[in-house]
Design an enzyme around this catalytic site. Sequence first.
Site, PDB file in Angstrom:
ATOM      1  N   GLU A  37      17.525   3.772  -3.320  1.00 54.81           N
ATOM      2  CA  GLU A  37      18.338   2.823  -4.087  1.00 54.81           C
ATOM      3  C   GLU A  37      19.703   2.646  -3.435  1.00 54.81           C
ATOM      4  OE1 GLU A  37      19.370   1.599  -8.676  1.00 54.81           O
ATOM      5  OE2 GLU A  37      18.794   3.669  -8.251  1.00 54.81           O
TER       6      GLU A  37
ATOM      7  N   ARG B 262      26.057 -22.774 -14.980  1.00 58.79           N
ATOM      8  CA  ARG B 262      26.380 -23.420 -13.705  1.00 58.79           C
ATOM      9  C   ARG B 262      26.248 -22.470 -12.517  1.00 58.79           C
ATOM     10  NH1 ARG B 262      30.311 -25.752 -17.069  1.00 58.79           N
ATOM     11  NH2 ARG B 262      31.847 -24.183 -16.460  1.00 58.79           N
TER      12      ARG B 262
ATOM     13  N   ALA C 180      26.052   3.778 -10.767  1.00 58.65           N
ATOM     14  CA  ALA C 180      26.251   5.227 -10.686  1.00 58.65           C
ATOM     15  C   ALA C 180      25.974   5.757  -9.287  1.00 58.65           C
ATOM     16  CB  ALA C 180      25.368   5.920 -11.712  1.00 58.65           C
TER      17      ALA C 180
ATOM     18  N   HIS D  53      19.753  -0.594 -21.742  1.00 56.65           N
ATOM     19  CA  HIS D  53      20.050  -1.398 -20.555  1.00 56.65           C
ATOM     20  C   HIS D  53      19.895  -2.895 -20.785  1.00 56.65           C
ATOM     21  CE1 HIS D  53      19.782   2.459 -18.457  1.00 56.65           C
ATOM     22  NE2 HIS D  53      20.306   1.864 -17.396  1.00 56.65           N
TER      23      HIS D  53
ATOM     24  N   ASP E  16      13.989   4.100 -14.414  1.00 56.81           N
ATOM     25  CA  ASP E  16      15.277   4.472 -13.804  1.00 56.81           C
ATOM     26  C   ASP E  16      15.748   5.801 -14.390  1.00 56.81           C
ATOM     27  OD1 ASP E  16      17.458   4.270 -12.117  1.00 56.81           O
ATOM     28  OD2 ASP E  16      18.591   2.909 -13.403  1.00 56.81           O
TER      29      ASP E  16
ATOM     30  N   GLY F 135      21.674   5.569 -15.056  1.00 55.28           N
ATOM     31  CA  GLY F 135      20.245   5.750 -15.224  1.00 55.28           C
ATOM     32  C   GLY F 135      19.885   5.824 -16.698  1.00 55.28           C
TER      33      GLY F 135
ATOM     34  N   ASP G  95      14.756   0.355 -22.607  1.00 59.69           N
ATOM     35  CA  ASP G  95      15.046   1.577 -23.353  1.00 59.69           C
ATOM     36  C   ASP G  95      15.929   1.330 -24.572  1.00 59.69           C
ATOM     37  OD1 ASP G  95      17.377   0.935 -22.021  1.00 59.69           O
ATOM     38  OD2 ASP G  95      17.763   2.958 -21.266  1.00 59.69           O
ATOM     39  N   GLY G  96      16.222   0.041 -24.884  1.00 55.59           N
ATOM     40  CA  GLY G  96      17.124  -0.261 -25.986  1.00 55.59           C
ATOM     41  C   GLY G  96      18.582  -0.109 -25.621  1.00 55.59           C
TER      42      GLY G  96
END
Length: 409
Positions: free
Chosen positions: A142, A240, A153, A264, A286, A322, A261-262
Amino acid sequence: MTPTRAPGAIPESRRTTLLTNLTRLDADGEAAESWILLDGDRIRAVDRHAAGPLPVADETVDLGGATITPGFVDLHAHGGGGFAFDDGVDAIRRGLAPHRERGTTRSVISLVANPPAALHASLAAIADLAATDPLVLGAHLEGPFLSPDNRGAHHPHFLAAPDPALVDDLLEASRGALRQITIAPELRGALDAIERLAAAGVRVALGHTTADYEQTRAGFDRGATLLTHAFNAMPGIHHRAPGPIVAAIDDARVTLEVILDGVHVHPSVARLLFDAAPGRVALVTDAMAAAGAADGPYRLGSLDVTVSHGTALLAGTTTIAGSTLTQDAALRLAITAAGLSARDAVAALTRTPARALGLDSWLGLIAPGYAADVVVWNDDWTVRRVWAAGRPVAVGAAARPADSAAAPN
């Protein structure tokens, strides 16, 4: 659901397991099946007809009418069970355990930005593990090729431009185990690096970026085929300035990761993405080390993280670091909060990520010739049993946690 075993010792790698009295649910639909025969690490046969004798197998398990799905494929996870995947082979093995007992049978091991020597060591560890563990699909870098202005992070000191020498160095260090990499396409040299990595067989994702619509499209045209955790660490959608999310929606070659996950991404926004890019949204975790573990202080790479009520933040900040998500919880949220059909939710955790990796000829369906990865579900979409590559995975009470109650932000 007590199994019966044929007498005699049979090598585990070639054992046959007959699953009976079940309902199959995968990306191809839902059907009542008479039985499914697992032969070693593959599915040998699937039958919908109750008439006739059952095949002979080393073990027969009556599932009592339960629903089964393929095992889940996670394109993006950094740890679990208190262990970070950056910390070597033993930490990876132990960190994967809580994911496997929750139905994730194949994993790409994600690494945060670190100095080159540390990345070399991590890539070597993943290559060693992937050579002996078929459930490990390879490595995902990543970092380090991320925007310093949307690094999330990742330690700013360990970010780098994707110059050709560094790209080749990381490819060599991975010994063929580099499955996926995230790149910000606006960085100097990024487009050439995308082309080089794609030519080497690496799946390139765009993310942690400040790129606009045109820059993102350029990255896809050079070979990128994924968007790393859509909506997070990138410009949002403006009427735009459509940005990278709309660029990914517009390109049928591209799979979009979503962390459901509620925290992100709001479930209603996730549903919009599923509607806009049907069959191209892959639910990922993640997950960092706290997935399947208690709240408290953790490390993500070299950075301190505080986990409270299941939400991971860089210590002393409001930056998400994460998640603590597991894919069984993502399935439940997709069905109950985002309003997806069970079929579409399962596809986003199985067939779609398998296709994103180019592995959909043998991974992500319940069908002959496909991986013997099977998850058995209770009526409330909690995990009852798991087979991975034909072998049973121990499932305990830890596989049935309460889903995250954190409010989306």
